[in-house]
Write an enzyme that holds these catalytic residues in place. Structure first.
Site, PDB file in Angstrom:
ATOM      1  N   GLY B  35       0.810  -1.231   0.000  1.00  0.00           N
ATOM      2  CA  GLY B  35       0.000   0.000   0.000  1.00  0.00           C
ATOM      3  C   GLY B  35       0.834   1.267   0.000  1.00  0.00           C
ATOM      4  O   GLY B  35       0.356   2.341  -0.357  1.00  0.00           O
ATOM      5  N   HIS B  36       2.084   1.151   0.413  1.00  0.00           N
ATOM      6  CA  HIS B  36       2.918   2.350   0.602  1.00  0.00           C
ATOM      7  C   HIS B  36       4.239   2.164  -0.134  1.00  0.00           C
ATOM      8  O   HIS B  36       5.265   1.869   0.504  1.00  0.00           O
ATOM      9  CB  HIS B  36       3.156   2.558   2.102  1.00  0.00           C
ATOM     10  CG  HIS B  36       3.687   3.918   2.454  1.00  0.00           C
ATOM     11  ND1 HIS B  36       5.007   4.273   2.304  1.00  0.00           N
ATOM     12  CD2 HIS B  36       3.082   5.002   2.954  1.00  0.00           C
ATOM     13  CE1 HIS B  36       5.196   5.517   2.711  1.00  0.00           C
ATOM     14  NE2 HIS B  36       4.042   5.985   3.115  1.00  0.00           N
ATOM     15  N   PHE B  37       4.335   2.306  -1.481  1.00  0.00           N
ATOM     16  CA  PHE B  37       3.236   2.619  -2.367  1.00  0.00           C
ATOM     17  C   PHE B  37       3.231   1.599  -3.494  1.00  0.00           C
ATOM     18  O   PHE B  37       4.300   1.055  -3.801  1.00  0.00           O
ATOM     19  CB  PHE B  37       3.420   4.023  -2.955  1.00  0.00           C
ATOM     20  CG  PHE B  37       3.317   5.131  -1.953  1.00  0.00           C
ATOM     21  CD1 PHE B  37       2.083   5.591  -1.520  1.00  0.00           C
ATOM     22  CD2 PHE B  37       4.458   5.728  -1.451  1.00  0.00           C
ATOM     23  CE1 PHE B  37       1.990   6.647  -0.623  1.00  0.00           C
ATOM     24  CE2 PHE B  37       4.374   6.765  -0.542  1.00  0.00           C
ATOM     25  CZ  PHE B  37       3.139   7.239  -0.121  1.00  0.00           C
TER      26      PHE B  37
END
Lengths: 93, 148
Positions: B35-37
């Site tokens: 998710g990051h990223f």
């Protein structure tokens, strides 16, 4: 040099959202000025540094919670200034 | 590091006086990086703060002989100076600036390859252990790190 009260009041104004002119000798730091525990520790850190002492917050809090000392003895501005003066004098020996 | 377990410190390199140096390697893979990223994995700044807080925490635990527990309560002057990604070894420096009544203030920084990644001033509240299980877990991990 400014009085301990003025120095502490300046520190509180710098480390919280309380306006300097609202801080009076009879102001209770928590009840009247609304300082929360996080801001209070920032203030204590600034006082420790400014006066070269270690404000015994834990011992004061324990005394108040145990009912062996009134909160006003430590947390009303004029009394807080007096306690700081005592700590500075004790350190100076 | 095991990001999902918030285990940010791999080993203690040195502890002298009121300063600690610890080493860790950012994992090659973690759901965090999904998710990051997406397509550009970066170590989140909040986890860099956590890493500096844990280095500070282990320092304080050692200085207090594991008798009380530090909890992060304030972060000041945090600056994130460089991106850092998976697989990067880092060195974390933490120093106690002030030993207060019921709190401590530390200064910490993370470096990678000799380059400063981030730094901050941290305030930690010092409390009695709120649960015996926590005290035991911290001592056990402290022994693994050579601190307890």
């Amino acid at each position: 040099m400014a009085s301990s009260f003025d120095r502490i009041a300046d520190i509180i104004a710098e480390n919280s959202e309380v306006e300097r002119d609202k801080i009076l000798p009879d102001s209770h730091v928590i009840n009247d000025l609304g300082i929360d525990s996080l801001d209070f520790l920032d203030i204590v850190f600034a006082i420790d540094k400014a006066f070269g002492i270690k404000v015994p917050v834990e011992a004061w809090t324990q005394e108040v919670n145990a009912g062996t000392a009134p909160a006003e003895q430590y947390f009303v501005m004029k009394n807080l200034a007096a306690r700081i003066d005592e700590l500075v004098a004790a350190k100076a020996g | 590091m095991k990001l999902e377990y918030f285990q940010m410190i791999d080993r203690v390199a040195s502890l002298e006086g009121e300063a600690i140096v610890v080493e860790s390697t950012i994992p090659e893979a973690s759901p965090v990086f999904e998710g990051h990223f997406p397509g550009y994995p970066l170590m989140p700044g909040v986890l860099l703060v956590e890493t500096m807080a844990q280095a500070s925490g282990w320092l304080l635990l050692k200085l207090m002989a594991f008798e009380r527990m530090p909890f992060l309560m304030g972060v000041k002057e945090a600056k994130f100076r460089s991106f850092i990604g998976p697989g990067t070894p880092v060195t974390v420096h933490a120093q106690r600036l002030h030993d207060g009544s019921g709190y401590a203030v530390t200064k910490a920084r993370i470096e990678a390859g000799g380059k400063r990644i981030c730094d901050a001033e941290l305030t930690l509240r010092i409390m009695d252990f709120p649960a015996p299980e926590l005290a035991a877990a911290m001592k056990a991990r402290g022994q693994e790190l050579g601190l307890a």
